[in-house]
Design a protein around this motif. Structure first.
Motif, PDB file in Angstrom:
ATOM      1  N   LEU A 232      15.471  20.805   7.520  1.00 46.80           N
ATOM      2  CA  LEU A 232      15.206  20.450   6.133  1.00 46.80           C
ATOM      3  C   LEU A 232      15.820  21.461   5.176  1.00 46.80           C
ATOM      4  N   ALA A 233      15.670  22.742   5.485  1.00 49.20           N
ATOM      5  CA  ALA A 233      16.255  23.784   4.639  1.00 49.20           C
ATOM      6  C   ALA A 233      17.770  23.655   4.596  1.00 49.20           C
ATOM      7  N   GLN A 234      18.372  23.370   5.740  1.00 48.07           N
ATOM      8  CA  GLN A 234      19.826  23.227   5.805  1.00 48.07           C
ATOM      9  C   GLN A 234      20.284  22.044   4.962  1.00 48.07           C
ATOM     10  N   GLU A 235      19.561  20.924   5.031  1.00 49.02           N
ATOM     11  CA  GLU A 235      19.925  19.742   4.240  1.00 49.02           C
ATOM     12  C   GLU A 235      19.848  20.021   2.744  1.00 49.02           C
ATOM     13  N   LEU A 236      18.961  20.925   2.347  1.00 47.72           N
ATOM     14  CA  LEU A 236      18.808  21.269   0.936  1.00 47.72           C
ATOM     15  C   LEU A 236      19.735  22.401   0.511  1.00 47.72           C
ATOM     16  N   GLY A 237      20.520  22.921   1.469  1.00 48.26           N
ATOM     17  CA  GLY A 237      21.440  24.000   1.154  1.00 48.26           C
ATOM     18  C   GLY A 237      20.756  25.331   0.926  1.00 48.26           C
ATOM     19  N   MET A 238      19.634  25.552   1.623  1.00 48.93           N
ATOM     20  CA  MET A 238      18.859  26.772   1.438  1.00 48.93           C
ATOM     21  C   MET A 238      18.702  27.491   2.781  1.00 48.93           C
ATOM     22  N   SER A 239      18.557  28.810   2.725  1.00 47.76           N
ATOM     23  CA  SER A 239      18.244  29.555   3.941  1.00 47.76           C
ATOM     24  C   SER A 239      16.795  29.273   4.311  1.00 47.76           C
ATOM     25  N   LEU A 240      16.458  29.535   5.575  1.00 47.46           N
ATOM     26  CA  LEU A 240      15.091  29.284   6.028  1.00 47.46           C
ATOM     27  C   LEU A 240      14.093  30.133   5.245  1.00 47.46           C
ATOM     28  N   SER A 241      14.406  31.430   5.087  1.00 48.26           N
ATOM     29  CA  SER A 241      13.489  32.315   4.359  1.00 48.26           C
ATOM     30  C   SER A 241      13.418  31.919   2.891  1.00 48.26           C
ATOM     31  N   PHE A 243      13.904  28.896   1.649  1.00 46.11           N
ATOM     32  CA  PHE A 243      13.141  27.652   1.550  1.00 46.11           C
ATOM     33  C   PHE A 243      11.640  27.933   1.594  1.00 46.11           C
ATOM     34  N   HIS A 244      11.202  28.775   2.535  1.00 48.58           N
ATOM     35  CA  HIS A 244       9.778  29.133   2.638  1.00 48.58           C
ATOM     36  C   HIS A 244       9.290  29.761   1.330  1.00 48.58           C
ATOM     37  N   HIS A 245      10.069  30.695   0.816  1.00 47.36           N
ATOM     38  CA  HIS A 245       9.671  31.411  -0.401  1.00 47.36           C
ATOM     39  C   HIS A 245       9.525  30.448  -1.582  1.00 47.36           C
ATOM     40  N   HIS A 246      10.529  29.627  -1.816  1.00 50.10           N
ATOM     41  CA  HIS A 246      10.509  28.752  -2.989  1.00 50.10           C
ATOM     42  C   HIS A 246       9.486  27.622  -2.829  1.00 50.10           C
ATOM     43  N   PHE A 247       9.298  27.137  -1.605  1.00 53.83           N
ATOM     44  CA  PHE A 247       8.305  26.081  -1.373  1.00 53.83           C
ATOM     45  C   PHE A 247       6.906  26.585  -1.727  1.00 53.83           C
ATOM     46  N   LYS A 248       6.588  27.782  -1.258  1.00 48.37           N
ATOM     47  CA  LYS A 248       5.252  28.324  -1.527  1.00 48.37           C
ATOM     48  C   LYS A 248       5.090  28.703  -2.989  1.00 48.37           C
ATOM     49  N   ALA A 249       6.165  29.157  -3.631  1.00 45.87           N
ATOM     50  CA  ALA A 249       6.079  29.518  -5.044  1.00 45.87           C
ATOM     51  C   ALA A 249       5.735  28.310  -5.899  1.00 45.87           C
ATOM     52  N   VAL A 250       6.270  27.132  -5.536  1.00 47.55           N
ATOM     53  CA  VAL A 250       6.036  25.919  -6.326  1.00 47.55           C
ATOM     54  C   VAL A 250       4.733  25.232  -5.940  1.00 47.55           C
ATOM     55  N   THR A 251       4.430  25.145  -4.638  1.00 43.18           N
ATOM     56  CA  THR A 251       3.286  24.344  -4.178  1.00 43.18           C
ATOM     57  C   THR A 251       2.052  25.166  -3.823  1.00 43.18           C
ATOM     58  N   ALA A 252       2.174  26.478  -3.764  1.00 44.30           N
ATOM     59  CA  ALA A 252       1.088  27.388  -3.374  1.00 44.30           C
ATOM     60  C   ALA A 252       0.704  27.228  -1.907  1.00 44.30           C
ATOM     61  N   MET A 253       1.552  26.569  -1.120  1.00 46.88           N
ATOM     62  CA  MET A 253       1.318  26.383   0.315  1.00 46.88           C
ATOM     63  C   MET A 253       2.622  26.545   1.068  1.00 46.88           C
ATOM     64  N   SER A 254       2.518  26.897   2.339  1.00 48.97           N
ATOM     65  CA  SER A 254       3.700  26.891   3.193  1.00 48.97           C
ATOM     66  C   SER A 254       3.998  25.439   3.573  1.00 48.97           C
ATOM     67  N   PRO A 255       5.221  25.120   4.017  1.00 48.37           N
ATOM     68  CA  PRO A 255       5.506  23.744   4.458  1.00 48.37           C
ATOM     69  C   PRO A 255       4.551  23.264   5.545  1.00 48.37           C
ATOM     70  N   LEU A 256       4.189  24.150   6.479  1.00 48.83           N
ATOM     71  CA  LEU A 256       3.282  23.762   7.558  1.00 48.83           C
ATOM     72  C   LEU A 256       1.884  23.453   7.004  1.00 48.83           C
ATOM     73  N   GLN A 257       1.381  24.279   6.095  1.00 47.27           N
ATOM     74  CA  GLN A 257       0.079  24.020   5.476  1.00 47.27           C
ATOM     75  C   GLN A 257       0.098  22.703   4.701  1.00 47.27           C
ATOM     76  N   PHE A 258       1.198  22.460   4.017  1.00 46.81           N
ATOM     77  CA  PHE A 258       1.351  21.235   3.237  1.00 46.81           C
ATOM     78  C   PHE A 258       1.276  20.015   4.154  1.00 46.81           C
ATOM     79  N   GLN A 259       2.056  20.037   5.240  1.00 45.70           N
ATOM     80  CA  GLN A 259       2.050  18.915   6.169  1.00 45.70           C
ATOM     81  C   GLN A 259       0.675  18.724   6.805  1.00 45.70           C
TER      82      GLN A 259
END
Length: 322
Positions: A232-241, A243-259
């Motif tokens: 998913l991070a690759q498809e969005l053109g983002m590094s894994l770290s 993607f994790h950082h920006h996802f949590k900054a916006v949603t207040a959760m990690s991708p795993l917590q969100f799912q």
């Protein structure tokens, strides 16, 4: 103090009093109209994108998913949790959400004499973008992460626009012509208000927020599938770290917590509405291990799956008899 200064202060006091009276009158009218439109406790969508709510008793925490929207309370108060962040709002504040998110909410103040009364208006990103263009409002220049939810005071002009929107329910013939105009006015006032930068990030093409909104959409669509974060991070053109950082900054959760929240909320819905047992619901939402599902379910909702569902059904019966 000079004689010239006295009239100016007097005029300012009068203006403050008029604005306070205007806010009070609009809150009272909004509460009265919602109360007339929705006579029993529950929710109603009388117009596309417009949701009304009423409840006569404080409620326990409710798990749900909310889309991009602005929420206003006419009477009562409510708390919303996004991850570990808590937001409380009331008739003096509005709640803005800019990304579709799983949340926990709780009505705090409500009674038979003064029920909780609220409205929520969905905000389509395309419409927000259109209003920005018309108003010649620029996009944020910084590629920053902006939390997808916050609370701000309601000003008189914004509240007045919501009142005029609800008045349309008494004039159905005017809805096609006036609802789009009033929705655009509300968006414009939000964009020009304190949360304008937050709302602008909803349509910011160069920043990370739209990428995270895309990730959220994908996770919602495929919540029952194994989470492939690297892909998913690759498809969005983002590094894994990154993607994790920006996802949590916006949603207040990690991708795993969100799912996980999406899966458990859907499992709860399946057990309630389709009468599935815990194992069946777990399998439907992507869990391979029933005991793992039970542990995570209890961690989120406080009790094991079937006991929780039984409690919810008993509460629903009690509430309907109330």
């Amino acid at each position: 103090m000079t004689k010239e200064e006295i009239p100016m202060e007097s005029n300012n006091d009068q203006q403050i009093q008029r604005e306070a009276r205007r806010l009070y009158d609009n809150r009272e009218e909004l509460a009265a109209r919602i109360c007339d439109i929705i006579r029993k406790d529950g929710t109603l969508q009388p117009l596309p994108g417009l949701h009304l709510s009423r409840t006569s008793i404080p409620l326990k925490r409710v798990h749900s998913v909310v889309e991009s929207s602005v929420a206003v309370i006419a009477q009562g108060s409510k708390e919303v949790w996004l991850g570990e962040n808590r937001y409380r709002y009331d008739p003096f504040h509005y709640l803005l959400t800019t990304v579709e998110l799983p949340r926990v909410s709780q009505v705090l103040e409500a009674s038979l004499a003064r029920p909780y009364l609220a409205l929520r208006l969905e905000l389509a990103p395309a419409l927000v973008s259109s209003v920005m263009v018309e108003a010649a409002l620029s996009l944020p220049t910084a590629w920053t992460d902006v939390r997808a939810m916050d609370v701000s005071p309601v000003d008189g002009n914004l509240l007045d626009a919501f009142v005029r929107l609800v008045r349309l329910l008494d004039a159905p013939a005017e809805v096609p012509a006036l609802m789009p105009l009033l929705t655009r006015e509300i968006i414009a006032r939000l964009l020009m208000g304190k949360q304008g930068p937050r709302l602008r990030h909803l349509v910011m093409e160069r920043g990370y927020t739209p990428h995270i909104a895309t990730a959220v959409k994908r996770l919602r669509q495929d919540f029952d599938q194994p989470l492939r974060i690297e892909q998913l991070a690759q498809e969005l053109g983002m590094s894994l770290s990154g993607f994790h950082h920006h996802f949590k900054a916006v949603t207040a959760m990690s991708p795993l917590q969100f799912q996980k929240r999406l899966r458990l909320q859907e499992a709860r819905r399946l057990m309630l509405s389709e009468d599935l047992d815990a194992a069946g619901a777990a399998s439907r939402v992507g869990y391979q291990d029933a005991s793992h599902f039970n542990r995570e379910y209890k961690s989120l909702f406080g009790t094991p799956p079937m006991r929780d569902v039984q409690r919810l059904r008993e509460e629903a019966l009690t509430f309907s008899d109330h």
